[in-house]
Design an enzyme around this catalytic site. Structure first.
Site, mmCIF file in Angstrom:
data_model
loop_
_atom_site.group_PDB
_atom_site.id
_atom_site.type_symbol
_atom_site.label_atom_id
_atom_site.label_comp_id
_atom_site.label_asym_id
_atom_site.label_seq_id
_atom_site.Cartn_x
_atom_site.Cartn_y
_atom_site.Cartn_z
ATOM 1 N N TYR A 32 0.477 -1.189 -0.008
ATOM 2 C CA TYR A 32 -0.005 -0.228 -0.087
ATOM 3 C C TYR A 32 0.749 1.458 -0.153
ATOM 4 O O TYR A 32 2.068 0.820 0.818
ATOM 5 C CB TYR A 32 -0.533 -0.098 1.538
ATOM 6 C CG TYR A 32 -0.020 0.068 2.276
ATOM 7 C CD1 TYR A 32 0.315 -0.846 3.419
ATOM 8 C CD2 TYR A 32 -0.485 1.311 2.998
ATOM 9 C CE1 TYR A 32 0.673 -0.611 4.510
ATOM 10 C CE2 TYR A 32 -0.085 1.485 4.097
ATOM 11 C CZ TYR A 32 0.857 0.856 5.328
ATOM 12 O OH TYR A 32 2.060 1.245 6.268
ATOM 13 N N LYS A 147 6.041 -1.556 1.579
ATOM 14 C CA LYS A 147 5.518 -1.260 2.577
ATOM 15 C C LYS A 147 3.893 -2.028 2.026
ATOM 16 O O LYS A 147 3.078 -1.702 1.435
ATOM 17 C CB LYS A 147 4.949 0.078 1.642
ATOM 18 C CG LYS A 147 4.043 1.472 2.738
ATOM 19 C CD LYS A 147 4.450 2.948 2.398
ATOM 20 C CE LYS A 147 3.460 3.186 3.509
ATOM 21 N NZ LYS A 147 3.255 3.115 4.965
ATOM 22 N N GLU A 179 13.126 2.580 13.451
ATOM 23 C CA GLU A 179 11.952 3.940 13.280
ATOM 24 C C GLU A 179 10.321 3.508 14.283
ATOM 25 O O GLU A 179 10.750 2.887 15.113
ATOM 26 C CB GLU A 179 11.581 3.349 11.767
ATOM 27 C CG GLU A 179 11.020 2.066 11.316
ATOM 28 C CD GLU A 179 10.457 1.702 10.146
ATOM 29 O OE1 GLU A 179 9.947 2.517 9.753
ATOM 30 O OE2 GLU A 179 10.242 0.672 9.773
ATOM 31 N N LEU A 203 11.277 1.792 6.722
ATOM 32 C CA LEU A 203 10.506 1.622 5.697
ATOM 33 C C LEU A 203 11.262 3.110 5.023
ATOM 34 O O LEU A 203 11.516 4.157 5.914
ATOM 35 C CB LEU A 203 9.096 2.272 5.704
ATOM 36 C CG LEU A 203 8.496 3.082 4.656
ATOM 37 C CD1 LEU A 203 8.066 1.071 3.986
ATOM 38 C CD2 LEU A 203 7.369 2.968 4.625
HETATM 39 N N1 PDD Z 1 2.929 5.105 7.708
HETATM 40 N N2 PDD Z 1 7.325 3.584 8.598
HETATM 41 C C1 PDD Z 1 6.719 2.661 8.847
HETATM 42 C C2 PDD Z 1 6.726 1.426 9.208
HETATM 43 C C3 PDD Z 1 5.026 3.231 7.980
HETATM 44 O O1 PDD Z 1 4.187 2.843 8.423
HETATM 45 C C4 PDD Z 1 5.338 4.934 7.662
HETATM 46 C C5 PDD Z 1 4.112 5.218 7.126
HETATM 47 C C6 PDD Z 1 6.578 5.606 8.078
HETATM 48 C C7 PDD Z 1 6.869 7.180 7.675
HETATM 49 O O2 PDD Z 1 6.441 7.227 5.778
HETATM 50 P P1 PDD Z 1 6.203 8.097 4.248
HETATM 51 O O3 PDD Z 1 6.886 9.507 5.387
HETATM 52 O O4 PDD Z 1 6.467 8.137 3.183
HETATM 53 O O5 PDD Z 1 4.865 8.066 5.296
HETATM 54 C C8 PDD Z 1 7.603 4.854 8.312
HETATM 55 C C9 PDD Z 1 1.893 5.458 6.541
HETATM 56 C C10 PDD Z 1 1.113 7.029 6.854
HETATM 57 C C11 PDD Z 1 0.627 4.552 7.166
HETATM 58 O O6 PDD Z 1 0.800 3.266 8.045
HETATM 59 O O7 PDD Z 1 -0.192 4.851 7.739
#
Ligand code: PDD
Length: 286
Positions: A32, A147, A179, A203
């Site tokens: 996703y 992801k 993270e 990620l």
């Molecule tokens: N999550 N690390 C993890 C495990 C994440 O699920 C996310 C984002 C990030 C940040 O990535 P980005 O800056 O590209 O949003 C880091 C999304 C927002 C979610 O699962 O809803």
């Protein structure tokens, strides 16, 4: 009722249906993206679609749509609320074969879902007081760069952090802070911004990369290196970043104050350039 895109059709959310045999439902076999949209303009859409491509490659699934098609679907969904701030959610699973079997099905079309929802503005207390986090042992698999919708460990860790009264969990593997459960991690020490390097254990956040680009443009020094968890306790500032929550200052960690317990000066500087970037995106200037 909001419209969603499902497998080539646009239909009301309440009418969108998938099979109980969908591999996303049975195995978490899908990937996703979450893409923030400011004033009707997606933030770093090409980078989000690049990451989607990497995630799909990681699970050996062909991309069902090309760039133009993804862009057209997103544009159509955004047209329902023109010029607003939205979060686009898109998901691709390995589809719904006739029966449950771990092996990849042959000749089964992937399931493609895209939907939009209003992106809530940041609560004022986040900039005033920051958020809290707890460190927890990282329970996830070894391909956190994908992801994947398989988010059970992230869900359990986020809930454990909430049960401890915190806003986010910072995940630690082999003594290194990687993270958050749904965010990337930064610390500031003596004016230098540090964040763990990209790799298979975290990620590659789009907000993380944007924050690094903006920080460097603003002359703030940045270093990408592994972060021993002990360094969080002595950091001047700790931040978490994600598409839906921007860059947030962490002011309490494991029940103790980070720095002086208030959002720090380096975060304030970064947030100023981040908010300016959003304003320029809204005007179509980036
Ligand atoms: N999550 N690390 C993890 C495990 C994440 O699920 C996310 C984002 C990030 C940040 O990535 P980005 O800056 O590209 O949003 C880091 C999304 C927002 C979610 O699962 O809803």
């Amino acid at each position: 009722m909001a419209e969603v895109y499902l497998n080539g059709e646009y239909l009301p959310l309440s009418e969108a249906r998938i099979s109980v045999l969908d591999r996303g439902f049975l195995f978490g076999d899908g990937v996703y993206e979450v893409i923030p949209v400011y004033g009707g303009r997606p933030l770093r859409l090409p980078q989000h679609l690049d990451r989607l491509e990497n995630s799909l490659r990681g699970i050996r699934l062909d991309n069902p749509l090309d760039r133009g098609q993804w862009g057209a679907v997103i544009e159509r969904l955004l047209a329902a609320a023109p010029g607003t701030d939205q979060a686009i959610y898109l998901q691709v699973t390995r589809g719904a074969p006739p029966e449950r079997d771990h092996l990849f099905p042959v000749g089964v079309a992937p399931t493609v879902l895209v939907m939009a929802k209003p992106l809530k503005p940041r609560a004022p207390q986040i900039a005033e007081r920051g958020v809290s986090a707890v460190t927890l042992e990282d329970l996830r698999w070894l391909r956190c760069d994908i992801k994947a919708v398989t988010l059970l460990a992230n869900v359990l860790l986020r809930q454990a952090s909430a049960d401890a009264g915190a806003d986010e969990a910072i995940l630690v593997r082999d003594g290194l802070a990687q993270e958050g459960s749904s965010s990337n991690l930064f610390l500031v020490k003596d004016g230098v911004i540090h964040t763990p390097p990209k790799g298979q254990l975290l990620l590659a956040g789009i907000t993380r990369d944007l924050a690094l680009d903006l920080a460097r443009e603003a002359g703030l020094p940045c270093v990408e290196r592994p972060l021993p968890v002990a360094e969080l306790a002595t950091a001047d500032e700790v931040w978490l970043s994600s598409s839906t929550r921007e860059v947030m200052p962490v002011t309490r960690l494991d029940g103790a104050a980070v720095g002086d317990g208030l959002p720090g000066p380096v975060w304030r500087r970064l947030d100023t350039v981040y908010q300016d970037y959003k304003a320029r995106l809204r005007r179509g200037d980036v």
